[in-house]
Write a protein that holds these residues in place. Sequence first.
Motif, PDB file in Angstrom:
ATOM      1  N   MET A   1     -14.196  70.785 -31.432  1.00 13.68           N
ATOM      2  CA  MET A   1     -15.068  71.741 -32.070  1.00 13.68           C
ATOM      3  C   MET A   1     -14.292  72.674 -32.991  1.00 13.68           C
ATOM      4  O   MET A   1     -14.789  72.981 -34.068  1.00 13.68           O
ATOM      5  CB  MET A   1     -15.791  72.591 -31.023  1.00 13.68           C
ATOM      6  CG  MET A   1     -16.981  71.915 -30.415  1.00 13.68           C
ATOM      7  SD  MET A   1     -18.141  71.544 -31.674  1.00 13.68           S
ATOM      8  CE  MET A   1     -19.616  71.856 -30.856  1.00 13.68           C
ATOM      9  N   ALA A   2     -13.140  73.118 -32.566  1.00 15.71           N
ATOM     10  CA  ALA A   2     -12.357  74.037 -33.386  1.00 15.71           C
ATOM     11  C   ALA A   2     -11.907  73.349 -34.677  1.00 15.71           C
ATOM     12  O   ALA A   2     -11.844  73.985 -35.734  1.00 15.71           O
ATOM     13  CB  ALA A   2     -11.158  74.543 -32.612  1.00 15.71           C
ATOM     14  N   VAL A   3     -11.619  72.054 -34.596  1.00 12.48           N
ATOM     15  CA  VAL A   3     -11.195  71.316 -35.787  1.00 12.48           C
ATOM     16  C   VAL A   3     -12.336  71.300 -36.811  1.00 12.48           C
ATOM     17  O   VAL A   3     -12.121  71.535 -37.998  1.00 12.48           O
ATOM     18  CB  VAL A   3     -10.783  69.879 -35.416  1.00 12.48           C
ATOM     19  CG1 VAL A   3     -10.513  69.064 -36.645  1.00 12.48           C
ATOM     20  CG2 VAL A   3      -9.577  69.900 -34.496  1.00 12.48           C
ATOM     21  N   ALA A   4     -13.559  71.067 -36.361  1.00 13.77           N
ATOM     22  CA  ALA A   4     -14.706  71.049 -37.268  1.00 13.77           C
ATOM     23  C   ALA A   4     -14.915  72.426 -37.904  1.00 13.77           C
ATOM     24  O   ALA A   4     -15.245  72.522 -39.088  1.00 13.77           O
ATOM     25  CB  ALA A   4     -15.948  70.618 -36.512  1.00 13.77           C
ATOM     26  N   ALA A   5     -14.706  73.494 -37.141  1.00 14.71           N
ATOM     27  CA  ALA A   5     -14.900  74.846 -37.658  1.00 14.71           C
ATOM     28  C   ALA A   5     -13.864  75.194 -38.722  1.00 14.71           C
ATOM     29  O   ALA A   5     -14.156  75.980 -39.630  1.00 14.71           O
ATOM     30  CB  ALA A   5     -14.836  75.843 -36.504  1.00 14.71           C
ATOM     31  N   PHE A   6     -12.666  74.631 -38.628  1.00 17.51           N
ATOM     32  CA  PHE A   6     -11.609  74.955 -39.602  1.00 17.51           C
ATOM     33  C   PHE A   6     -11.496  73.931 -40.729  1.00 17.51           C
ATOM     34  O   PHE A   6     -10.862  74.207 -41.736  1.00 17.51           O
ATOM     35  CB  PHE A   6     -10.264  75.078 -38.877  1.00 17.51           C
ATOM     36  CG  PHE A   6     -10.180  76.317 -38.029  1.00 17.51           C
ATOM     37  CD1 PHE A   6     -10.079  77.571 -38.601  1.00 17.51           C
ATOM     38  CD2 PHE A   6     -10.221  76.212 -36.644  1.00 17.51           C
ATOM     39  CE1 PHE A   6     -10.019  78.705 -37.815  1.00 17.51           C
ATOM     40  CE2 PHE A   6     -10.152  77.342 -35.847  1.00 17.51           C
ATOM     41  CZ  PHE A   6     -10.056  78.597 -36.433  1.00 17.51           C
ATOM     42  N   VAL A   7     -12.104  72.775 -40.600  1.00 18.15           N
ATOM     43  CA  VAL A   7     -11.977  71.723 -41.610  1.00 18.15           C
ATOM     44  C   VAL A   7     -13.206  71.673 -42.530  1.00 18.15           C
ATOM     45  O   VAL A   7     -13.064  71.506 -43.742  1.00 18.15           O
ATOM     46  CB  VAL A   7     -11.748  70.353 -40.939  1.00 18.15           C
ATOM     47  CG1 VAL A   7     -11.822  69.232 -41.954  1.00 18.15           C
ATOM     48  CG2 VAL A   7     -10.412  70.344 -40.216  1.00 18.15           C
ATOM     49  N   ILE A   8     -14.387  71.822 -41.973  1.00 21.35           N
ATOM     50  CA  ILE A   8     -15.603  71.653 -42.766  1.00 21.35           C
ATOM     51  C   ILE A   8     -15.763  72.716 -43.866  1.00 21.35           C
ATOM     52  O   ILE A   8     -16.054  72.356 -45.008  1.00 21.35           O
ATOM     53  CB  ILE A   8     -16.839  71.577 -41.847  1.00 21.35           C
ATOM     54  CG1 ILE A   8     -16.780  70.264 -41.069  1.00 21.35           C
ATOM     55  CG2 ILE A   8     -18.122  71.667 -42.648  1.00 21.35           C
ATOM     56  CD1 ILE A   8     -17.886  70.088 -40.077  1.00 21.35           C
ATOM     57  N   PRO A   9     -15.570  74.011 -43.620  1.00 25.19           N
ATOM     58  CA  PRO A   9     -15.745  74.992 -44.715  1.00 25.19           C
ATOM     59  C   PRO A   9     -14.806  74.755 -45.906  1.00 25.19           C
ATOM     60  O   PRO A   9     -15.275  74.762 -47.057  1.00 25.19           O
ATOM     61  CB  PRO A   9     -15.489  76.340 -44.041  1.00 25.19           C
ATOM     62  CG  PRO A   9     -15.866  76.109 -42.619  1.00 25.19           C
ATOM     63  CD  PRO A   9     -15.433  74.703 -42.326  1.00 25.19           C
ATOM     64  N   PRO A  10     -13.490  74.516 -45.707  1.00 26.74           N
ATOM     65  CA  PRO A  10     -12.663  74.221 -46.881  1.00 26.74           C
ATOM     66  C   PRO A  10     -13.063  72.921 -47.583  1.00 26.74           C
ATOM     67  O   PRO A  10     -13.001  72.826 -48.811  1.00 26.74           O
ATOM     68  CB  PRO A  10     -11.249  74.111 -46.319  1.00 26.74           C
ATOM     69  CG  PRO A  10     -11.276  74.823 -45.024  1.00 26.74           C
ATOM     70  CD  PRO A  10     -12.667  74.680 -44.514  1.00 26.74           C
ATOM     71  N   LEU A  11     -13.522  71.940 -46.815  1.00 32.16           N
ATOM     72  CA  LEU A  11     -13.980  70.691 -47.406  1.00 32.16           C
ATOM     73  C   LEU A  11     -15.204  70.930 -48.291  1.00 32.16           C
ATOM     74  O   LEU A  11     -15.288  70.425 -49.412  1.00 32.16           O
ATOM     75  CB  LEU A  11     -14.306  69.678 -46.299  1.00 32.16           C
ATOM     76  CG  LEU A  11     -14.802  68.319 -46.771  1.00 32.16           C
ATOM     77  CD1 LEU A  11     -13.699  67.602 -47.547  1.00 32.16           C
ATOM     78  CD2 LEU A  11     -15.261  67.491 -45.596  1.00 32.16           C
ATOM     79  N   LEU A  12     -16.144  71.729 -47.804  1.00 33.51           N
ATOM     80  CA  LEU A  12     -17.324  72.058 -48.598  1.00 33.51           C
ATOM     81  C   LEU A  12     -16.954  72.849 -49.855  1.00 33.51           C
ATOM     82  O   LEU A  12     -17.538  72.657 -50.917  1.00 33.51           O
ATOM     83  CB  LEU A  12     -18.331  72.843 -47.757  1.00 33.51           C
ATOM     84  CG  LEU A  12     -19.023  72.061 -46.648  1.00 33.51           C
ATOM     85  CD1 LEU A  12     -19.905  72.990 -45.813  1.00 33.51           C
ATOM     86  CD2 LEU A  12     -19.835  70.927 -47.222  1.00 33.51           C
ATOM     87  N   LEU A  13     -15.985  73.735 -49.747  1.00 34.20           N
ATOM     88  CA  LEU A  13     -15.519  74.500 -50.902  1.00 34.20           C
ATOM     89  C   LEU A  13     -14.939  73.564 -51.960  1.00 34.20           C
ATOM     90  O   LEU A  13     -15.237  73.699 -53.153  1.00 34.20           O
ATOM     91  CB  LEU A  13     -14.478  75.531 -50.469  1.00 34.20           C
ATOM     92  CG  LEU A  13     -13.878  76.382 -51.588  1.00 34.20           C
ATOM     93  CD1 LEU A  13     -14.946  77.223 -52.270  1.00 34.20           C
ATOM     94  CD2 LEU A  13     -12.773  77.255 -51.047  1.00 34.20           C
ATOM     95  N   CYS A  14     -14.150  72.605 -51.544  1.00 35.48           N
ATOM     96  CA  CYS A  14     -13.568  71.638 -52.486  1.00 35.48           C
ATOM     97  C   CYS A  14     -14.658  70.807 -53.149  1.00 35.48           C
ATOM     98  O   CYS A  14     -14.587  70.521 -54.352  1.00 35.48           O
ATOM     99  CB  CYS A  14     -12.568  70.743 -51.763  1.00 35.48           C
ATOM    100  SG  CYS A  14     -11.069  71.616 -51.284  1.00 35.48           S
ATOM    101  N   VAL A  15     -15.675  70.433 -52.375  1.00 33.39           N
ATOM    102  CA  VAL A  15     -16.783  69.657 -52.949  1.00 33.39           C
ATOM    103  C   VAL A  15     -17.518  70.483 -53.993  1.00 33.39           C
ATOM    104  O   VAL A  15     -17.857  69.983 -55.076  1.00 33.39           O
ATOM    105  CB  VAL A  15     -17.745  69.181 -51.832  1.00 33.39           C
ATOM    106  CG1 VAL A  15     -19.036  68.629 -52.403  1.00 33.39           C
ATOM    107  CG2 VAL A  15     -17.054  68.148 -50.965  1.00 33.39           C
ATOM    108  N   MET A  16     -17.752  71.755 -53.730  1.00 35.07           N
ATOM    109  CA  MET A  16     -18.441  72.626 -54.692  1.00 35.07           C
ATOM    110  C   MET A  16     -17.627  72.780 -55.970  1.00 35.07           C
ATOM    111  O   MET A  16     -18.169  72.742 -57.081  1.00 35.07           O
ATOM    112  CB  MET A  16     -18.718  74.004 -54.073  1.00 35.07           C
ATOM    113  CG  MET A  16     -19.739  73.973 -52.960  1.00 35.07           C
ATOM    114  SD  MET A  16     -21.358  73.422 -53.485  1.00 35.07           S
ATOM    115  CE  MET A  16     -21.800  74.730 -54.578  1.00 35.07           C
TER     116      MET A  16
END
Length: 67
Positions: A1-16
Amino acid sequence: MAVAAFVIPPLLLCVMLALGRYEERMLGEAGPEPAEAPRERHLRAVPDLPAGGPSRSSAPSEEKRAA
């Protein structure tokens, strides 16, 4: 769970950011600067009536008030 919390927001930022650059490439740069607006405006809210002509006003004229 902690990995998803720290990986998904930067990934979404890069996609944007990638989508923003893609949009700039597809739409191209802005066109040339628009021409200067005329210095004098010719539009009038109420057109000028010829001098001495019949008036279109619904208000009573001064001649009618005096009589």
